[in-house]
Design a protein around this motif. Structure first.
Motif, PDB file in Angstrom:
ATOM      1  N   ALA A   1      -3.086   7.330   2.973  1.00 20.07           N
ATOM      2  CA  ALA A   1      -3.767   6.085   2.633  1.00 20.07           C
ATOM      3  C   ALA A   1      -4.594   6.249   1.365  1.00 20.07           C
ATOM      4  O   ALA A   1      -4.698   5.338   0.552  1.00 20.07           O
ATOM      5  CB  ALA A   1      -4.665   5.638   3.779  1.00 20.07           C
TER       6      ALA A   1
ATOM      7  N   ASN B   1     -10.231   1.274   6.968  1.00 21.61           N
ATOM      8  CA  ASN B   1     -10.055   1.889   5.653  1.00 21.61           C
ATOM      9  C   ASN B   1     -11.221   2.802   5.309  1.00 21.61           C
ATOM     10  O   ASN B   1     -11.035   3.862   4.700  1.00 21.61           O
ATOM     11  CB  ASN B   1      -9.896   0.804   4.579  1.00 21.61           C
TER      12      ASN B   1
ATOM     13  N   PRO C   1     -13.281   0.369  -1.404  1.00 21.18           N
ATOM     14  CA  PRO C   1     -12.210   0.153  -0.418  1.00 21.18           C
ATOM     15  C   PRO C   1     -11.252  -0.971  -0.787  1.00 21.18           C
ATOM     16  O   PRO C   1     -10.184  -1.083  -0.192  1.00 21.18           O
ATOM     17  CB  PRO C   1     -12.984  -0.182   0.866  1.00 21.18           C
TER      18      PRO C   1
ATOM     19  N   ARG D   1     -10.694   6.099   6.885  1.00 19.07           N
ATOM     20  CA  ARG D   1      -9.773   6.942   6.115  1.00 19.07           C
ATOM     21  C   ARG D   1     -10.452   7.536   4.881  1.00 19.07           C
ATOM     22  O   ARG D   1     -10.235   8.695   4.529  1.00 19.07           O
ATOM     23  CB  ARG D   1      -8.559   6.120   5.672  1.00 19.07           C
TER      24      ARG D   1
ATOM     25  N   GLY E   1      -7.171   3.490  -0.809  1.00 19.52           N
ATOM     26  CA  GLY E   1      -6.654   3.483   0.550  1.00 19.52           C
ATOM     27  C   GLY E   1      -5.711   2.318   0.760  1.00 19.52           C
ATOM     28  O   GLY E   1      -4.813   2.063  -0.035  1.00 19.52           O
ATOM     29  N   SER E   2      -5.933   1.569   1.820  1.00 13.50           N
ATOM     30  CA  SER E   2      -5.088   0.417   2.129  1.00 13.50           C
ATOM     31  C   SER E   2      -5.443  -0.806   1.290  1.00 13.50           C
ATOM     32  O   SER E   2      -4.715  -1.794   1.279  1.00 13.50           O
ATOM     33  CB  SER E   2      -5.224   0.057   3.615  1.00 13.50           C
TER      34      SER E   2
END
Length: 205
Positions: free
Chosen positions: A198, A45, A33, A48, A37-38
């Motif tokens: 994302a 996150n 992560p 997502r 993603g973000s």
């Protein structure tokens, strides 16, 4: 400052440094992560990248990282100001984790967990505020900023003696969201349910 106070501050930081997002990602074979993603190792996150169950595990653990040190310090007789410092150390552990290269998340869930011992009234109000902004805008970051910004005001009407420590904690969380604030202004922030976008987007520096 007593040895017990120093011990609790250090323990709160070390507990906060355990990145549940990274551990859960490894457990469920999800992308890292911090680079997918973000780029934020937090529950949103993970939602997502991996779905609801891994995100719920991350959220629960991150909340407990804030709740347990503060609750223990409360029963040890710490003053409201010292409780605020314990909460901040737990959040700093999440933001700058010792075990993961000092690159962590935004500490929203950990801050919420640290405020939880103040009372269910505050917890309920913060959750309601977060949900309201999420459903109205779709932006988890904006909802977090709004909820944490209101937390000192809500605390004043519930348990005013904790207003100062909650204000200190709120300032830290809002400052941590400075990049999100810039992206919100520029219209570049990712919405909470925009999983596809994302997952493709590179993390912001």
């Amino acid at each position: 400052m007593t040895a017990l106070t120093i011990l609790m501050l250090a323990s709160a930081y070390l507990a906060g440094s355990v990145s549940s997002a990274i551990l859960v990602s490894k457990l469920f074979y999800l992308p890292n992560p911090r680079v997918h993603g973000s780029g934020n190792p937090g529950a949103t996150n993970i939602l997502r990248l991996g779905g609801r169950f891994p995100a719920a595990l991350v959220l629960t653990f991150d909340i407990l990282k804030g709740t347990i040190p503060v609750w223990l310090s409360y029963y040890l007789g710490f003053s409201p100001l010292l409780l605020g410092l314990v909460a901040i150390m737990a959040c700093l552990g999440h933001i700058f984790p010792l075990y993961f290269g000092f690159k962590g998340g935004k500490a929203v869930a950990t801050a919420f967990g640290a405020m939880l011992p103040i009372g269910l009234e505050l917890a309920g109000a913060l959750i309601a505020c977060w949900l309201l902004f999420v459903f109205a805008t779709g932006y988890s970051s904006l909802a977090a900023i709004a909820a944490v910004s209101l937390s000192p005001i809500l605390t004043y009407f519930i348990k005013p003696e904790y207003t100062l420590p909650v204000s200190m904690l709120a300032a830290l969380i809002v400052l941590r969201h400075k990049d999100n604030i810039v992206r919100l202004i520029q219209g570049q922030e990712t919405k909470i349910w925009d999983k596809g976008r994302a997952a493709r987007r590179s993390p912001k520096p």
